[in-house]
Structure formats: structure tokens, C-alpha cells
Design a protein around this motif. Structure first.
Motif, mmCIF file in Angstrom:
data_model
loop_
_atom_site.group_PDB
_atom_site.id
_atom_site.type_symbol
_atom_site.label_atom_id
_atom_site.label_comp_id
_atom_site.label_asym_id
_atom_site.label_seq_id
_atom_site.Cartn_x
_atom_site.Cartn_y
_atom_site.Cartn_z
ATOM 1 N N ILE A 62 20.512 47.044 1.344
ATOM 2 C CA ILE A 62 19.819 46.448 2.485
ATOM 3 C C ILE A 62 19.914 44.934 2.468
ATOM 4 C CG2 ILE A 62 17.536 46.070 3.498
ATOM 5 C CD1 ILE A 62 16.846 48.929 2.745
ATOM 6 N N THR A 63 19.582 44.308 1.328
ATOM 7 C CA THR A 63 19.601 42.843 1.257
ATOM 8 C C THR A 63 20.977 42.274 1.580
ATOM 9 O OG1 THR A 63 17.767 42.749 -0.307
ATOM 10 C CG2 THR A 63 19.250 40.852 -0.261
ATOM 11 N N PRO A 64 22.046 42.744 0.943
ATOM 12 C CA PRO A 64 23.357 42.209 1.316
ATOM 13 C C PRO A 64 23.751 42.526 2.754
ATOM 14 C CG PRO A 64 23.570 43.965 -0.324
ATOM 15 C CD PRO A 64 22.130 43.617 -0.233
ATOM 16 N N LEU A 65 23.339 43.686 3.267
ATOM 17 C CA LEU A 65 23.680 44.036 4.643
ATOM 18 C C LEU A 65 22.972 43.104 5.626
ATOM 19 C CD1 LEU A 65 25.353 46.166 6.155
ATOM 20 C CD2 LEU A 65 23.278 47.538 6.353
ATOM 21 N N ILE A 66 21.701 42.830 5.381
ATOM 22 C CA ILE A 66 20.955 41.901 6.231
ATOM 23 C C ILE A 66 21.552 40.506 6.149
ATOM 24 C CG2 ILE A 66 18.728 40.739 6.512
ATOM 25 C CD1 ILE A 66 18.675 43.562 7.534
ATOM 26 N N SER A 67 21.939 40.087 4.944
ATOM 27 C CA SER A 67 22.441 38.722 4.752
ATOM 28 C C SER A 67 23.767 38.477 5.458
ATOM 29 C CB SER A 67 22.587 38.423 3.258
ATOM 30 O OG SER A 67 23.664 39.146 2.693
ATOM 31 N N ILE A 68 24.518 39.548 5.737
ATOM 32 C CA ILE A 68 25.769 39.388 6.469
ATOM 33 C C ILE A 68 25.522 38.699 7.802
ATOM 34 C CG2 ILE A 68 27.625 40.651 7.645
ATOM 35 C CD1 ILE A 68 27.302 42.823 5.463
ATOM 36 N N VAL A 69 24.406 39.041 8.437
ATOM 37 C CA VAL A 69 24.056 38.459 9.734
ATOM 38 C C VAL A 69 23.200 37.213 9.577
ATOM 39 C CG1 VAL A 69 22.870 38.870 11.929
ATOM 40 C CG2 VAL A 69 24.181 40.714 10.860
ATOM 41 N N ALA A 341 29.504 27.261 5.845
ATOM 42 C CA ALA A 341 30.553 27.751 4.951
ATOM 43 C C ALA A 341 29.960 28.418 3.717
ATOM 44 C CB ALA A 341 31.471 26.601 4.540
ATOM 45 N N LEU A 342 28.924 27.809 3.134
ATOM 46 C CA LEU A 342 28.269 28.415 1.974
ATOM 47 C C LEU A 342 27.600 29.736 2.347
ATOM 48 C CD1 LEU A 342 26.732 25.197 0.402
ATOM 49 C CD2 LEU A 342 28.353 26.716 -0.728
ATOM 50 N N ALA A 343 27.007 29.774 3.552
ATOM 51 C CA ALA A 343 26.353 30.999 4.002
ATOM 52 C C ALA A 343 27.364 32.119 4.238
ATOM 53 C CB ALA A 343 25.549 30.726 5.271
ATOM 54 N N VAL A 344 28.532 31.772 4.801
ATOM 55 C CA VAL A 344 29.574 32.777 5.013
ATOM 56 C C VAL A 344 30.073 33.305 3.668
ATOM 57 C CG1 VAL A 344 31.921 33.155 5.882
ATOM 58 C CG2 VAL A 344 30.269 31.893 7.263
ATOM 59 N N PHE A 345 30.245 32.401 2.697
ATOM 60 C CA PHE A 345 30.634 32.819 1.344
ATOM 61 C C PHE A 345 29.621 33.797 0.771
ATOM 62 C CE2 PHE A 345 29.619 31.343 -3.138
ATOM 63 C CZ PHE A 345 30.403 32.302 -3.759
ATOM 64 N N MET A 346 28.323 33.459 0.897
ATOM 65 C CA MET A 346 27.283 34.352 0.393
ATOM 66 C C MET A 346 27.295 35.691 1.135
ATOM 67 S SD MET A 346 25.617 33.017 -2.106
ATOM 68 C CE MET A 346 25.350 31.430 -2.893
ATOM 69 N N SER A 347 27.587 35.646 2.435
ATOM 70 C CA SER A 347 27.617 36.878 3.226
ATOM 71 C C SER A 347 28.715 37.824 2.752
ATOM 72 C CB SER A 347 27.817 36.556 4.707
ATOM 73 O OG SER A 347 26.685 35.922 5.238
ATOM 74 N N PHE A 348 29.851 37.255 2.335
ATOM 75 C CA PHE A 348 30.930 38.094 1.830
ATOM 76 C C PHE A 348 30.647 38.588 0.417
ATOM 77 C CE2 PHE A 348 33.306 37.048 5.495
ATOM 78 C CZ PHE A 348 34.423 37.866 5.528
ATOM 79 N N GLN A 350 27.475 38.205 -1.642
ATOM 80 C CA GLN A 350 26.170 38.847 -1.773
ATOM 81 C C GLN A 350 25.882 39.793 -0.615
ATOM 82 O OE1 GLN A 350 23.306 35.644 -2.291
ATOM 83 N NE2 GLN A 350 23.280 36.057 -4.492
ATOM 84 N N GLY A 351 26.696 39.730 0.433
ATOM 85 C CA GLY A 351 26.493 40.587 1.593
ATOM 86 C C GLY A 351 27.410 41.784 1.590
ATOM 87 N N LEU A 352 28.563 41.640 2.245
ATOM 88 C CA LEU A 352 29.502 42.758 2.377
ATOM 89 C C LEU A 352 29.922 43.325 1.027
ATOM 90 C CD1 LEU A 352 31.763 41.312 5.215
ATOM 91 C CD2 LEU A 352 30.350 43.362 5.387
#
Length: 402
Positions: A62-69, A341-348, A350-352
Motif C-alpha cells: 500500500i505505502t509504495p503504491l500510494i507513493s507512486i502518485v 526528481a527525488l520524488a520520482v526516484f522514490m516513486s520508482f 520505494q513505490g513501484l
């Protein structure tokens, strides 16, 4: 300006820089103290309310899935309006409040709802704090690892102390530790100078992500993070179950994380020297290779004593990777899109990537056992080495020194 005035001005600037360093270090220490109580030990709570391996894998996705957005959206807001400190302050307080409701949760559905809400706020914390630290480091010519290592110290101490507290008072104590640490983080944040905010961005708030994904070196890096960092996040979830499977105790889990995360701090400081000698790309590749080998080794059920004695492997893999990754993002993306850019990195990562590794890892654990979960993590991390190899040796290799 006269000589005396100039000297006084420089002294004041030096004192201000030292105060900022202490506050950013304290911010990292407090944030990761909270994360160190939650991430490595939450599986103990899930087991205490009798969740299955598949349910744990689903919840942990859930956490990584939410963080993707949410992570890119938080980044867009911060970069567009330059409100990093205010957003971070509010999300720290909100996460600290929401986590206390876990003490009343007893069912699978209740945990899903609470973790979804918590994830919305918590997803903003790391990329924004990293962007503040990177801005300070750039201004004062300080390697990012010198600041980020205090996060590793906080994580290490918290994992040990909270593990001992859980043995005394049960797994719910971790939620109180998390909340207290995040509230403490806001006190350090308030004293960080506003000059870390940077210049206001006037571009379209949705054009940033598209611009970033057009940069080949950054896109390849994201695919590498999907597997390598995703496997790291899954390890943080499943290690406590793995360690007890091979004969360790709950208190031993805390000791293990103290040693593991403790090794990250000096390695993050060492990473600055390594990247100057080898470059960011080869540092990332080395860290990925060590990390992959580690998961394969864990799948062989090693002795708990050997796992603890080789604690420094974490520093050489995860410590090197995190310190080099943040600097790689900074050096390969536009300065006006740093938080995005840092958030997109985290989304990939810690997210996806974490969704992929957490969920499939839980299914593998339920049907084949925890050792096969680590075999799966080794295979996933190995796939992540392919895009990193392309960065190092392919057509997108940097032609000038990092």
C-alpha cells in the motif's frame, strides 16, 4: 565593507552554516528514528493480529503504491510554490497523529485504511528532507552523505531500542515511538534556514515529470532503482521474519538493524571519497552487485552469528547506494526540478519497485517459505543491475568525469 566588518560577517555566516548543519542532521536523526521503529518491526505487529503472508505482502504494497502518485505530486507542489518546509512540517505532524490510531486497529481492513492515510503524508517526508539537505550541501560544498548518515544513525539506534521495548510492552509501542520522533523532527525543521528553499519555479506544474523522463540517464537510473531499491525495501519488511526463521530473537532483530544501519553512517561519509575516485555510476554499480549477492546469500539460511558479523555489507551496499543515488539525481536533472526528481526516484524505488517486491515476496513466503523470498529478492536486484550497466558502459555513458 571594512576588514573588521568583513571578518565579522564571515564569522556570522560560518555560525549560521554550522547551526543549519546541526538542524538538518537532527532532522534526519529524528525522521529515521521514527522510520527505524516502524519499518523493520511492523511485521511483528502484523503477526500479533494474525495476518497471513499474502495479507502482509498486500498491506506492505500500500505505502509504495500510494507513493507512486503522492510523491511526485508533493514534489510538484514544492517545486512550483517553493513551500518545502511548510509541506514537510504539516506532513510530519499529520503522519505522527495518524500512526497513533494503529494502536486500536485489529483487523485487516482497519490496517489497510490507516496505512493508506499514513502513506499519503509519509511519502512527502524523505524526498523533501533530501532536497533541503542537497540544497544546503550544494551551497556549502558538503557531500550529501555527511548529512544523510545521521539518518542511518537514527534508524540503527531506534531499531535496537524499539526492539527491546517491544519485548517488554508488545508491538504497539512502535507506533508511539514513531509519533514522538516525527513531532521532534518538526522542532529541528523550524530552525533550518529558509535559504534552502531555492528559486521559485514558473513552468507548468505538470511539465516537470515529462521533462525528467526524457533524460535517458535518469530514466535508466529509475529502472535500476525499481529492482535494486525495491528489493531493499522488501528486505526491511521481511528481515525480522527471516532472522527468527534462522534462529534469532526479536531483540536480535533490533541488534541486527543497529549493526546494519550503523554501518551505513560511516559508509555514507566514505561514499563521498569513493564517488570522487570512481564516479557516481561505478559506485551505484558496486553497491548494486553487493546488494544482489547479499540476498542470494541470505537465501541459503546462514548462521545468525555470521549474519551479524558481516553487518558491514549493508553499509557497502545500501549506504553507498543511497548516498550516490541522491547525488546522481541532482547531477543529472535540472536544478529547478530537484524535489520532483527525488520524488520520482522514490516513486520508482520505494513505490513501484517496493510494490513488486513486497507483494510477490509475500506470496513466495506463504507458498515456499522466507528463504525463497530472499532468492526472489536476489533475482530482482540482479535485473536492476542491467540498466546500471548501460549507464556505466552503454551509449549513455557520461563522457566527462562526474
Amino acid at each position: 565593507m571594512k576588514h573588521g566588518q568583513t571578518e565579522q560577517f564571515l564569522q556570522e555566516q560560518g555560525k549560521a552554516a554550522s547551526r543549519a548543519y546541526l538542524m538538518i542532521s537532527g532532522l534526519y536523526l529524528a525522521i529515521y528514528y521514527g522510520i527505524g521503529a516502524f519499518t523493520p518491526l511492523i511485521a511483528q505487529y502484523y503477526h500479533s493480529i494474525h495476518l497471513t503472508g499474502t495479507q502482509i505482502g498486500l498491506i506492505s504494497s500500500i505505502t509504495p503504491l500510494i507513493s507512486i502518485v503522492t510523491q511526485p505530486m508533493w514534489g510538484i507542489i514544492c517545486d512550483r510554490f517553493q513551500v518545502r518546509k511548510r509541506v514537510l512540517f504539516l506532513t510530519l505532524l499529520a503522519a505522527g497523529l495518524v500512526v497513533l490510531f494503529f494502536t486500536r486497529a485489529q483487523t485487516f481492513g482497519q490496517v489497510i485504511v490507516l496505512l493508506t492515510i499514513l502513506s499519503v503524508f509519509q511519502s512527502a517526508v524523505i524526498p523533501i528532507s533530501d532536497s533541503l539537505a542537497l540544497a544546503y550541501g550544494k551551497k556549502h560544498n558538503m557531500p550529501f552523505g555527511n548529512l544523510r548518515m545521521w539518518g542511518a544513525v537514527g534508524f540503527a539506534v531506534s531499531a535496537l531500542v524499539t526492539g527491546l521495548l517491544i519485548q517488554l510492552w508488545g508491538p504497539k509501542v512502535l507506533f508511539f515511538v514513531f509519533a514522538a520522533a516525527f513531532v521532534l523532527a518538526t522542532l529541528f525543521l523550524k530552525k533550518i534556514p529558509d535559504d534552502t528553499e531555492g528559486a521559485r519555479l514558473h513552468a507548468s506544474i505538470f511539465s516537470g515529470i515529462g521533462s525528467l523522463l526524457k533524460i535517458p540517464r535518469f530514466t535508466l537510473f529509475l529502472f535500476g532503482a525499481f529492482f535494486i531499491y525495491g528489493a531493499v525495501n522488501a528486505h526491511n519488511l521481511y528481515f525480522s521474519l527471516f532472522y527468527q526463521h534462522i534462529g534469532g530473537s526479536v531483540a536480535g532483530v533490533g541488534l541486527a538493524f543497529l549493526l546494519f544501519a550503523g554501518s551505513e553512517a560511516p559508509c555514507m561519509k566514505l561514499a563521498a571519497m569513493i564517488t570522487r575516485r570512481w564516479g557516481l555510476e561505478y559506485t551505484l554499480l558496486t553497491a548494486g552487485i553487493i546488494s544482489t549477492a547479499r540476498w542470494f546469500w541470505y537465501s541459503t539460511a546462514p548462521n545468525t552469528l555470521i549474519v551479524l558479523l558481516l553487518f558491514f555489507i549493508q553499509g557497502l551496499s545500501i549506504g553507498f547506494y543511497l548516498a550516490a543515488a541522491a547525488q546522481y539525481v541532482r547531477e543529472n536533472t535540472p536544478g529547478t526540478l530537484q524535489v520532483t526528481a527525488l520524488a520520482v526516484f522514490m516513486s520508482f524505488g520505494q513505490g513501484l519497485g517496493a510494490v513488486f517486491c513486497d507483494f510477490l515476496g509475500g506470496i513466495v513466503m506463504q507458498y515456499f517459505g522466507i528463504l525463497q523470498t530472499y532468492l526472489f529478492l536476489g533475482l530482482a536486484s540482479g535485473l536492476g543491475l542491467i540498466p546500471v550497466l548501460l549507464i556505466c558502459f552503454g551509449p549513455w555513458k557520461r563522457q566527462t568525469a562526474s
